[in-house]
Scaffold this motif. Structure first.
Motif, PDB file in Angstrom:
ATOM      1  N   GLN A 132       3.094   8.203  12.712  1.00  0.00           N
ATOM      2  CA  GLN A 132       3.952   7.523  11.744  1.00  0.00           C
ATOM      3  C   GLN A 132       3.719   6.012  11.784  1.00  0.00           C
ATOM      4  OE1 GLN A 132       7.492   9.078  13.556  1.00  0.00           O
ATOM      5  NE2 GLN A 132       7.768  10.667  11.993  1.00  0.00           N
ATOM      6  N   VAL A 133       3.545   5.484  12.993  1.00  0.00           N
ATOM      7  CA  VAL A 133       3.245   4.057  13.147  1.00  0.00           C
ATOM      8  C   VAL A 133       1.957   3.704  12.413  1.00  0.00           C
ATOM      9  CG1 VAL A 133       2.609   2.260  14.805  1.00  0.00           C
ATOM     10  CG2 VAL A 133       4.451   3.862  15.358  1.00  0.00           C
ATOM     11  N   LYS A 134       0.929   4.549  12.585  1.00  0.00           N
ATOM     12  CA  LYS A 134      -0.367   4.260  11.950  1.00  0.00           C
ATOM     13  C   LYS A 134      -0.249   4.305  10.423  1.00  0.00           C
ATOM     14  CE  LYS A 134      -2.863   3.875  15.764  1.00  0.00           C
ATOM     15  NZ  LYS A 134      -3.777   4.922  16.235  1.00  0.00           N
ATOM     16  N   GLU A 135       0.579   5.201   9.898  1.00  0.00           N
ATOM     17  CA  GLU A 135       0.793   5.249   8.452  1.00  0.00           C
ATOM     18  C   GLU A 135       1.382   3.936   7.952  1.00  0.00           C
ATOM     19  OE1 GLU A 135       3.192   8.603   7.509  1.00  0.00           O
ATOM     20  OE2 GLU A 135       1.655  10.086   8.049  1.00  0.00           O
ATOM     21  N   TRP A 136       2.403   3.446   8.669  1.00  0.00           N
ATOM     22  CA  TRP A 136       3.028   2.188   8.267  1.00  0.00           C
ATOM     23  C   TRP A 136       2.057   1.024   8.416  1.00  0.00           C
ATOM     24  CZ3 TRP A 136       8.906   1.683   9.748  1.00  0.00           C
ATOM     25  CH2 TRP A 136       9.599   2.747   9.173  1.00  0.00           C
ATOM     26  N   PHE A 137       1.279   1.026   9.491  1.00  0.00           N
ATOM     27  CA  PHE A 137       0.281  -0.028   9.667  1.00  0.00           C
ATOM     28  C   PHE A 137      -0.705  -0.035   8.502  1.00  0.00           C
ATOM     29  CE2 PHE A 137       0.343  -0.522  14.619  1.00  0.00           C
ATOM     30  CZ  PHE A 137       1.586  -1.130  14.520  1.00  0.00           C
ATOM     31  N   GLY A 138      -1.238   1.141   8.165  1.00  0.00           N
ATOM     32  CA  GLY A 138      -2.212   1.219   7.084  1.00  0.00           C
ATOM     33  C   GLY A 138      -1.642   0.756   5.756  1.00  0.00           C
ATOM     34  N   ASN A 139      -0.388   1.110   5.493  1.00  0.00           N
ATOM     35  CA  ASN A 139       0.243   0.725   4.221  1.00  0.00           C
ATOM     36  C   ASN A 139       0.439  -0.782   4.102  1.00  0.00           C
ATOM     37  OD1 ASN A 139       0.390   3.408   3.448  1.00  0.00           O
ATOM     38  ND2 ASN A 139       2.494   3.672   4.156  1.00  0.00           N
ATOM     39  N   ILE A 140       0.630  -1.455   5.227  1.00  0.00           N
ATOM     40  CA  ILE A 140       0.886  -2.899   5.198  1.00  0.00           C
ATOM     41  C   ILE A 140      -0.408  -3.705   5.293  1.00  0.00           C
ATOM     42  CG2 ILE A 140       1.123  -3.462   7.669  1.00  0.00           C
ATOM     43  CD1 ILE A 140       3.668  -4.455   4.964  1.00  0.00           C
ATOM     44  N   GLY A 141      -1.531  -3.019   5.597  1.00  0.00           N
ATOM     45  CA  GLY A 141      -2.811  -3.715   5.663  1.00  0.00           C
ATOM     46  C   GLY A 141      -3.316  -4.001   7.062  1.00  0.00           C
ATOM     47  N   ILE A 142      -2.677  -3.451   8.084  1.00  0.00           N
ATOM     48  CA  ILE A 142      -3.169  -3.586   9.451  1.00  0.00           C
ATOM     49  C   ILE A 142      -4.272  -2.547   9.653  1.00  0.00           C
ATOM     50  CG2 ILE A 142      -2.569  -3.351  11.902  1.00  0.00           C
ATOM     51  CD1 ILE A 142       0.273  -4.255  11.147  1.00  0.00           C
ATOM     52  N   PRO A 143      -5.449  -2.937  10.125  1.00  0.00           N
ATOM     53  CA  PRO A 143      -6.568  -1.992  10.223  1.00  0.00           C
ATOM     54  C   PRO A 143      -6.301  -0.870  11.224  1.00  0.00           C
ATOM     55  CG  PRO A 143      -7.105  -4.064  11.325  1.00  0.00           C
ATOM     56  CD  PRO A 143      -5.817  -4.286  10.604  1.00  0.00           C
ATOM     57  N   VAL A 144      -6.505   0.376  10.766  1.00  0.00           N
ATOM     58  CA  VAL A 144      -6.347   1.557  11.624  1.00  0.00           C
ATOM     59  C   VAL A 144      -7.558   2.453  11.428  1.00  0.00           C
ATOM     60  CG1 VAL A 144      -3.828   1.522  11.696  1.00  0.00           C
ATOM     61  CG2 VAL A 144      -4.981   2.725   9.840  1.00  0.00           C
ATOM     62  N   LEU A 145      -7.804   3.327  12.403  1.00  0.00           N
ATOM     63  CA  LEU A 145      -8.946   4.233  12.357  1.00  0.00           C
ATOM     64  C   LEU A 145      -8.699   5.390  11.391  1.00  0.00           C
ATOM     65  CD1 LEU A 145      -9.632   4.410  16.172  1.00  0.00           C
ATOM     66  CD2 LEU A 145     -11.175   3.417  14.466  1.00  0.00           C
ATOM     67  N   PRO A 146      -9.757   5.979  10.855  1.00  0.00           N
ATOM     68  CA  PRO A 146      -9.583   7.225  10.091  1.00  0.00           C
ATOM     69  C   PRO A 146      -8.932   8.281  10.978  1.00  0.00           C
ATOM     70  CG  PRO A 146     -11.805   6.344   9.807  1.00  0.00           C
ATOM     71  CD  PRO A 146     -11.156   5.527  10.888  1.00  0.00           C
TER      72      PRO A 146
END
Length: 428
Positions: A28-42
């Motif tokens: 869930q954290v990674k979803e929020w990070f990705g939505n805000i523009g913080i780089p996350v892994l596939p």
């Protein structure tokens, strides 16, 4: 001095009196990070091992248990795999691996990433200052006993601007392109912190590839429960937690580390985070199995009107008594407690209850008690400090009860008593 303190199972936390929390799982954290523009892994959410047959990301991958407990890797909840067959076998093992008593309902499959360097970043709310604080360190693997020496901080004293993020990067000793990259990530973290009314946004670690690109490899987001009603996406997450885990309606799992849900035989009540944590550690070190632990200092998430210390004690005793895995309740109270005689009376009353019904024992017409087995867990009560002398003396008068609480002043002695009682399997 920034009033930020360290607790064991989360890294940096803030001292927020009377607040309740909900920690998100990593996916869930990674979803929020990705939505805000913080780089996350596939990555891909895995609800069942067979989902790995339809994996959309390339091998090698890492499978991560999605539980709230820390130290997942040491417990075997993080596995690197290179083929579908190995991934399915690893997923089956992880789904059946409890970590601190919690079984994952979801796994996260994520691309493998080789970091050349790792950083620590966080935004936390400091209620002593009533301001957000930016935190940063050049080493994600921090010795938390020495964290104050290695973690830099910047207090956001006015309206946020990129200046604050650059100031933190400079304090961390960064320069040039890396300073700008770290500052940009911190700005995104702060944006998320404000938009979602959060108490903590943490990236640990923030990986840096040999080419200099950044990646949030793991993170933590803590939601203040009072903000949930203002955000429908948070409310949906909270509803799932309560629906799937009914015991999480206590003050433990929405999740301020003023409580924790475990599945051992010894329930623990304390009047402070330090009290609860110290008691849990001592029980575990003595060979006992801690169960649900609750902090009486704060109210329950389901309590809308104000509650007293006595109210919370009575409710906590009922919650633990209704849990059939709990054989012993260890109460550790230290220092000044409001209305100590009232709390002693509540403890005394609980000794006369049957946990299957939570009703007082029946009486004959002549006033004598009807003889029957009392199924309430045994109580071990540690009352430390002169302010609790009156409560200690009151409870000492209950020795004639068959289910009388064991009252001591020394914590080590109380832990030993509780562990011995649990091992003797008093409550079949």
């Amino acid at each position: 001095m920034v009033a930020i303190h360290l607790q064991r199972r989360h890294f940096w936390e803030v001292a927020i009196q009377g607040a309740y929390f909900m920690d998100l799982l990593e996916y869930q954290v990674k979803e929020w990070f990705g939505n805000i523009g913080i780089p996350v892994l596939p990555s891909q959410r895995i609800d069942h091992p067979t989902d790995l047959k339809r994996l959309k990301i390339r091998y090698p991958i890492v499978l991560k248990s999605q539980v709230h407990a820390g130290e997942r890797a040491k417990a075997g909840g993080v596995r690197f795999v290179e083929t579908t067959i190995d991934a399915i076998a690893a997923a089956q093992n992880i789904f059946n691996l409890p970590i601190l008593g919690e079984l994952p309902e979801v796994l996260l499959a994520e691309s493998k990433y080789d970091a050349d360097q790792e950083y620590y970043l966080a935004v936390v709310l400091d209620t002593a200052l009533c301001r957000p604080v930016l935190l940063g360190g050049k080493d994600a693997n921090i010795d938390w006993e020495l964290a104050a020496e290695k973690i830099q901080h910047v207090v956001v004293e006015q309206e946020f601007s990129p200046y604050y993020a650059r100031s933190l990067a400079l304090k961390m000793g960064l320069q040039g392109a890396m300073m700008q990259s770290i500052s940009t990530v911190m700005e995104k973290m702060y944006q998320l912190f404000v938009e979602k009314d959060l108490d903590l946004v943490e990236i640990n670690p923030l990986g840096v590839s040999p080419s200099g690109s950044l990646m949030a490899l793991n993170g933590n987001i803590r939601v203040n429960e009072r903000a949930i009603a203002r955000h429908p996406d948070m409310a949906a997450i909270a509803e799932k937690i309560v629906t799937r885990h009914p015991r999480n309606q206590t003050n433990g799992h929405l999740r301020d580390w003023d409580g924790i849900e475990m599945y051992g035989k010894i329930g623990i009540l304390g009047n402070g985070t330090g009290s609860v944590m110290a008691t849990l550690d001592l029980v575990a070190n003595a060979g006992g199995k801690p169960g649900v632990c609750l902090n009486l200092r704060h109210a329950f998430s389901t309590d809308t009107p104000a509650t007293t210390f006595g109210d919370r004690l009575a409710k906590s005793l009922k919650i633990l008594a209704a849990d059939k895995s709990i054989q012993v309740i260890l109460i550790n109270l230290l220092g000044s407690i409001p209305q100590p005689i009232e709390l002693a009376e509540i403890i005394a009353m609980s000794c006369q209850y049957d946990s299957s019904e939570l009703k007082p024992q029946l009486l004959h017409s002549n006033g004598s008690k009807i003889r029957r087995e009392n199924n309430f867990p045994r109580l071990v009560v540690r009352l430390g400090g002169s302010d609790l002398n009156t409560a200690r003396k009151y409870l000492a008068t209950l020795k004639t009860l068959s289910n009388a609480p064991i009252v001591v002043e020394n914590l080590d002695e109380a832990v030993a008593e509780a562990v011995n009682l649990a091992k003797s399997a008093y409550r079949k």
